[in-house]
Design a protein around this motif. Structure first.
Motif, PDB file in Angstrom:
ATOM      1  N   GLU A   1       0.744  -1.037  -0.007  1.00 16.11           N
ATOM      2  CA  GLU A   1      -0.027   0.000   0.013  1.00 16.11           C
ATOM      3  C   GLU A   1       0.828   1.318  -0.049  1.00 16.11           C
ATOM      4  N   MET A   2       0.347   2.312  -0.809  1.00 14.29           N
ATOM      5  CA  MET A   2       1.222   3.566  -0.645  1.00 14.29           C
ATOM      6  C   MET A   2       0.819   4.137   0.371  1.00 14.29           C
ATOM      7  N   LEU A   3       1.485   5.583   0.488  1.00 13.60           N
ATOM      8  CA  LEU A   3       1.610   6.106   1.833  1.00 13.60           C
ATOM      9  C   LEU A   3      -0.165   6.533   2.376  1.00 13.60           C
ATOM     10  N   HIS A   4      -0.857   7.162   1.463  1.00 20.54           N
ATOM     11  CA  HIS A   4      -2.072   7.268   1.730  1.00 20.54           C
ATOM     12  C   HIS A   4      -2.904   7.556   0.664  1.00 20.54           C
ATOM     13  N   LYS A   5      -4.064   7.461   0.786  1.00 21.61           N
ATOM     14  CA  LYS A   5      -5.201   7.578  -0.380  1.00 21.61           C
ATOM     15  C   LYS A   5      -4.844   8.632  -1.358  1.00 21.61           C
ATOM     16  N   GLY A   6      -4.464   9.765  -1.031  1.00 22.54           N
ATOM     17  CA  GLY A   6      -4.129  10.767  -1.799  1.00 22.54           C
ATOM     18  C   GLY A   6      -3.120  10.486  -2.796  1.00 22.54           C
ATOM     19  N   ILE A   7      -1.976   9.909  -2.119  1.00 20.78           N
ATOM     20  CA  ILE A   7      -0.751   9.622  -2.759  1.00 20.78           C
ATOM     21  C   ILE A   7      -1.093   8.672  -3.738  1.00 20.78           C
ATOM     22  N   ALA A   8      -1.849   7.717  -3.567  1.00 20.07           N
ATOM     23  CA  ALA A   8      -2.234   6.357  -4.136  1.00 20.07           C
ATOM     24  C   ALA A   8      -3.005   7.023  -5.495  1.00 20.07           C
ATOM     25  N   LYS A   9      -3.911   7.783  -5.078  1.00 18.26           N
ATOM     26  CA  LYS A   9      -4.614   8.093  -6.286  1.00 18.26           C
ATOM     27  C   LYS A   9      -3.667   9.131  -7.310  1.00 18.26           C
ATOM     28  N   SER A  10      -3.102   9.894  -6.940  1.00 22.01           N
ATOM     29  CA  SER A  10      -2.288  10.785  -7.750  1.00 22.01           C
ATOM     30  C   SER A  10      -1.264  10.054  -8.453  1.00 22.01           C
ATOM     31  N   PHE A  11      -0.843   8.872  -7.747  1.00 21.12           N
ATOM     32  CA  PHE A  11       0.325   8.028  -8.404  1.00 21.12           C
ATOM     33  C   PHE A  11      -0.339   7.335  -9.564  1.00 21.12           C
ATOM     34  N   ARG A  12      -1.640   6.721  -9.448  1.00 22.56           N
ATOM     35  CA  ARG A  12      -2.483   6.357 -10.624  1.00 22.56           C
ATOM     36  C   ARG A  12      -2.725   7.052 -11.533  1.00 22.56           C
ATOM     37  N   GLU A  13      -3.217   8.285 -11.288  1.00 25.62           N
ATOM     38  CA  GLU A  13      -3.475   9.348 -12.431  1.00 25.62           C
ATOM     39  C   GLU A  13      -2.037   9.734 -13.059  1.00 25.62           C
ATOM     40  N   ASN A  14      -1.156   9.898 -12.447  1.00 30.58           N
ATOM     41  CA  ASN A  14      -0.022  10.325 -13.138  1.00 30.58           C
ATOM     42  C   ASN A  14       0.569   9.492 -13.925  1.00 30.58           C
ATOM     43  N   ARG A  15       0.462   8.233 -13.528  1.00 36.50           N
ATOM     44  CA  ARG A  15       1.220   7.046 -13.964  1.00 36.50           C
ATOM     45  C   ARG A  15       0.235   6.756 -15.408  1.00 36.50           C
ATOM     46  N   GLU A  16      -0.927   7.001 -15.399  1.00 37.25           N
ATOM     47  CA  GLU A  16      -1.951   6.774 -16.533  1.00 37.25           C
ATOM     48  C   GLU A  16      -1.689   7.837 -17.593  1.00 37.25           C
ATOM     49  N   LYS A  17      -1.620   9.125 -17.010  1.00 31.83           N
ATOM     50  CA  LYS A  17      -1.294  10.164 -17.780  1.00 31.83           C
ATOM     51  C   LYS A  17       0.038   9.974 -18.622  1.00 31.83           C
ATOM     52  N   ALA A  18       0.938   9.356 -17.789  1.00 31.58           N
ATOM     53  CA  ALA A  18       2.412   9.194 -18.559  1.00 31.58           C
ATOM     54  C   ALA A  18       2.335   8.109 -19.551  1.00 31.58           C
ATOM     55  N   LEU A  19       1.728   7.084 -19.109  1.00 35.05           N
ATOM     56  CA  LEU A  19       1.652   5.810 -20.135  1.00 35.05           C
ATOM     57  C   LEU A  19       0.726   6.159 -21.333  1.00 35.05           C
TER      58      LEU A  19
ATOM     59  N   LEU B   1      12.002  14.249 -26.113  1.00 37.52           N
ATOM     60  CA  LEU B   1      12.406  15.540 -26.239  1.00 37.52           C
ATOM     61  C   LEU B   1      11.135  16.318 -26.826  1.00 37.52           C
ATOM     62  N   SER B   2      10.019  15.732 -27.433  1.00 36.15           N
ATOM     63  CA  SER B   2       8.853  16.690 -28.087  1.00 36.15           C
ATOM     64  C   SER B   2       7.884  16.599 -27.170  1.00 36.15           C
ATOM     65  N   ASN B   3       8.032  15.985 -25.826  1.00 36.44           N
ATOM     66  CA  ASN B   3       7.073  16.044 -25.207  1.00 36.44           C
ATOM     67  C   ASN B   3       7.124  16.308 -23.476  1.00 36.44           C
ATOM     68  N   HIS B   4       6.906  17.456 -23.271  1.00 33.08           N
ATOM     69  CA  HIS B   4       7.309  17.990 -21.918  1.00 33.08           C
ATOM     70  C   HIS B   4       6.735  17.215 -20.971  1.00 33.08           C
ATOM     71  N   GLN B   5       5.445  16.546 -21.206  1.00 38.50           N
ATOM     72  CA  GLN B   5       4.750  15.835 -20.061  1.00 38.50           C
ATOM     73  C   GLN B   5       5.426  14.779 -19.550  1.00 38.50           C
ATOM     74  N   LEU B   6       6.390  14.006 -20.419  1.00 37.65           N
ATOM     75  CA  LEU B   6       7.205  13.116 -20.158  1.00 37.65           C
ATOM     76  C   LEU B   6       8.315  13.372 -19.168  1.00 37.65           C
ATOM     77  N   HIS B   7       8.763  14.612 -18.875  1.00 38.88           N
ATOM     78  CA  HIS B   7       9.664  15.108 -17.941  1.00 38.88           C
ATOM     79  C   HIS B   7       8.949  15.236 -16.566  1.00 38.88           C
ATOM     80  N   GLU B   8       7.935  15.208 -16.555  1.00 39.60           N
ATOM     81  CA  GLU B   8       7.150  15.399 -15.146  1.00 39.60           C
ATOM     82  C   GLU B   8       7.096  14.169 -14.161  1.00 39.60           C
TER      83      GLU B   8
END
Lengths: 496, 496
Positions: free
Chosen positions: B299-317, B350-357
């Motif tokens: 389990e991740m640290l807390h609900k908020g972190i888990a939610k952000s992780f899944r959202e950001n991961r999804e966005k990246a992928l 190089l062409s997609n700044h989102q991937l630098h996040e």
């Protein structure tokens, strides 16, 4: 002749500056020091011509300008010494140990330069805080290329000095782009520079309005950059009762000179004097008036300063309950300073924030307090200052411990029985202070510690000795002071 | 139970904090050190109860929490030692001379505390970067009272630690108000604190969004205050060709552990790995997958972190051309980390700044470059980072001098053949870096140099020896290192 640089031209200048950075940041401390000393030589060689041009542009006396030039040369040479001595690098080494669990990494840290620095010089110091002034010297010492925005009020002087820097750069084989001189009478040029992606730090000396505007622009960037702006202050002087009684004459002599010197055009001008009503205070006032009366007003630095001075003076004098106790003759048609001593009660001062504002020029406001408590309340309500001065005997100091405790929070330099004007160039000098006297109270504009405004630490973890910077190698080839395993030493590190 | 503090309550807390400052700032280095060590003792005494509560709140393992507690205690004790040693004071003395014309003033400078500091701890380090963590220890060492905004994700842990600090303050006769614990699940509480006139500095560890918001609020104040926010980064790891060929297995072992440790919830997690396409790289990838496969997601640290992780991961992928090369099982209904290794071409990166996040959690993106030039271009286009790591042989280093020159500009710590996770608490550590990894690259969050975030220099000009702070007296009663007339020494100054 000095037309504003266009955005595309600035882009080119900054591209060259960035390229220069990638070379200059790897220069040795010795090379930087040599370059700085070469600048001093080139500037000194300009001699009389430089003084003549500066005198025309600033109305400062030749005597003052010669002294300022000497100071500028001293700054370049002494910061060069400090750069080479290397204490500013804050070299720290924690030697690793692979034989413990978990292994202790080898960590070695030192300051490295930030990148291209944009500098806005002061109008009141055409040499010492301008083109080749303290900020430029500090940036070069740190390893940063410099872009100076020429001050519109002394653009010819600035150009002469800029050419001297370029000549020194050439003689020292510095990379092209190590220094650039940009013209911009329009604020937009400064704005374009501060917002530019290739600029990594800003140095500024001048008014609150100018400094705050640059600070805001820099912080609103996508990638904020540090701005060190020294924005002046009113430099309160507290006349404590015992000292006033014992020495009112000496105090009056000191302050009459400090208030009027070079038409009060110093960021450390004592613009505020605070005392408790007493007979000794009356005697002091008489002596002060006698002192300032002897001074012949001269033209101020430039039209803009003269205009601002007269407007701000007028604004201050027309506030409720402000009395003019002395003013020199004035002529609407000239640009001379009007030496002005005003007075106000502690009560009025405390209720009117306008009276806390700087009137840049030969102006000083005396705040007459009813008692010790009011004096303390005035101290508590002061804004951040470059300096605070106490005229005090030992008895006064013992009787005013809380006042001292308060005043230390208000300033960057605490002067005892002296005047705030005259900023010694020395390592132990702090020229800065809590906002609004500067944008970051943790940094100084004067003294070699000013180098640290333009540098940041980098740690090297587990690097082979041969690939470390000279400053961090086991052998300590530069013989600099380093903190090794928490102890300051110049010793080499023995390889195990 | 932990209801948000109201504005009036905060006003009272800060008034007490200010009053405490006027006492605490005059405490001796010894007194500060004793207080810090007393906090360590009180926290250690909480023992198992503290670990149990923290484990419940954060889902971190007890083993990890014990190690972090040990680190926190070490920090308090070692910063106490550093505080007492006094090198951080940067004491400088330029002895005056009344016999020259003009007289040379006596100048003595040292760092003094800024005032009340507000600290926002990190969710991923409930001890070491939270209530009694590095920021709090540094502020106390500097002489500043502290107000901690309890982290909503571990409020019970924070309360236990806060009570330990208060108990230590009581035992050490510290002034009331030296420490306060403020509850505020709502951002408004933090905003109120940062905008408050009585707050003089802010320390923050967390997300870019949170850090930037506080930085902006602080700079927009009438009187801006320094904010040191450590906001994490993607910590690029460069796998250079020779090393990859020679040691792909070792590199894969190191990185698979570093990426997944504690579900990658470290600001130094290697979120970006950069290499040139090669057979060795393929072998590395296989080994890496084999390595991360062995790790059981928790389990991740807390609900908020888990939610952000899944959202950001999804966005990246879901960005163009991003391939998932490994992902652990996922369940929509749990809060576990999903260990993820993705890959993208240098060109797409190089062409997609989102991937630098940053994707905070067990996620790492492999950037596969076509050649050396593309690798260099990727390096040049990186944002500011806490760390950059090179996996490189001597040959690689010799072949990549320009890459190294570029990477030094991008980070606060440069690791060779190691992993960025594991931030040693040592003076030579730099934990910070160019924006956006921190708000000011000139300061560190780890190591005793972090004290300097909360202190500023003051010069004393022409003070009688008896009235100077102990640190600056001729006799050097504290036996600290001082720079006297430009030389580092512990010597006394002889009175003339």
């Amino acid at each position: 002749m000095y037309t504003d640089h266009k955005p595309q031209e600035i882009d080119q200048i900054l591209a060259k500056s960035k390229a220069a950075f990638y070379q200059y940041k790897n220069s040795s401390l010795k090379e930087r020091a040599n370059f700085m000393c070469a600048i001093a030589v080139e500037i000194e060689a300009l001699g009389e011509e430089l003084i003549k041009v500066a005198a025309e542009e600033t109305h400062l006396s030749e005597k003052r300008l010669y002294a300022e030039l000497k100071r500028t040369i001293f700054q370049l040479n002494s910061y060069a010494d400090a750069a080479e001595q290397g204490n500013w690098l804050e070299a720290r080494i924690d030697v690793g140990n692979a034989n413990v669990t978990p292994p202790k990494p080898d960590l070695r840290k030192m300051l490295v330069p930030l990148g291209s620095v944009v500098i806005f010089g002061a109008s009141n110091f055409p040499f010492a805080y301008s083109t080749a002034g303290g900020d430029t010297a500090c940036a070069f010492a740190a390893g940063c290329p410099v872009i100076v925005k020429a001050h519109p009020a002394h653009v010819k002087t600035s150009t002469l000095v800029a050419n001297a820097i370029l000549a020194a750069a050439d003689k020292c084989n510095m990379p092209e782009g190590i220094f650039a001189h940009v013209y911009g009478a329009d604020f937009k040029v400064g704005e374009y520079l501060v917002k530019h992606d290739m600029v990594k730090a800003v140095g500024f000396t001048g008014s609150y309005g100018g400094g705050r505007a640059l600070f805001d622009l820099a912080n609103q960037r996508k990638t904020p950059i540090p701005v060190f702006a020294e924005m002046g202050s009113v430099n309160p002087v507290f006349l404590l009762p015992n000292k006033l009684e014992e020495d009112y004459q000496w105090i009056a002599e000191q302050l009459s000179r400090s208030i009027t010197q070079d038409m009060g055009q110093f960021c450390t001008n004592p613009g505020l004097v605070i005392a408790i009503r007493s007979d000794a205070l009356d005697l002091y006032i008489n002596q002060l008036i006698a002192g300032v009366k002897k001074v012949e007003p001269v033209e101020m630095l430039h039209k803009g300063i003269a205009k601002s001075f007269r407007e701000n003076r007028e604004k201050a004098l027309t506030q409720d309950s402000v009395d003019v106790i002395y003013q020199s003759d004035m002529d609407e048609n000239d640009q001379k300073g009007i030496i002005t001593i005003a007075a106000v009660s502690g009560k009025s001062f405390l209720s009117n924030h306008q009276l806390h504002e700087e009137v840049f020029g030969p102006y000083s406001l005396l705040v007459v307090c009813e008692d010790e408590q009011e004096l303390l309340t005035v101290a508590e309500n002061l804004e951040g200052q470059l300096t605070t001065t106490l005229m005090a005997t030992s008895t006064d100091i013992e009787n005013h411990s809380h006042l001292l405790n308060v005043l230390r929070e208000k300033c960057g330099r605490l002067v005892l029985n002296g005047v705030p004007t005259g900023v010694e160039v020395a390592l132990a000098m702090h020229h800065g202070g809590p906002f609004p006297s500067s944008t970051d109270s943790r940094f100084t504009a004067v003294g070699a510690d000013g180098i640290k405004r333009f540098a940041r630490p980098v740690s090297f973890q587990n690097w082979d000795n041969e690939f470390l910077p000279e400053e961090l190698k086991n052998q300590n080839p530069l013989r600099i002071w380093r903190t090794v395993n928490n102890e300051l030493t110049k010793n080499v590190i023995l390889e195990i």
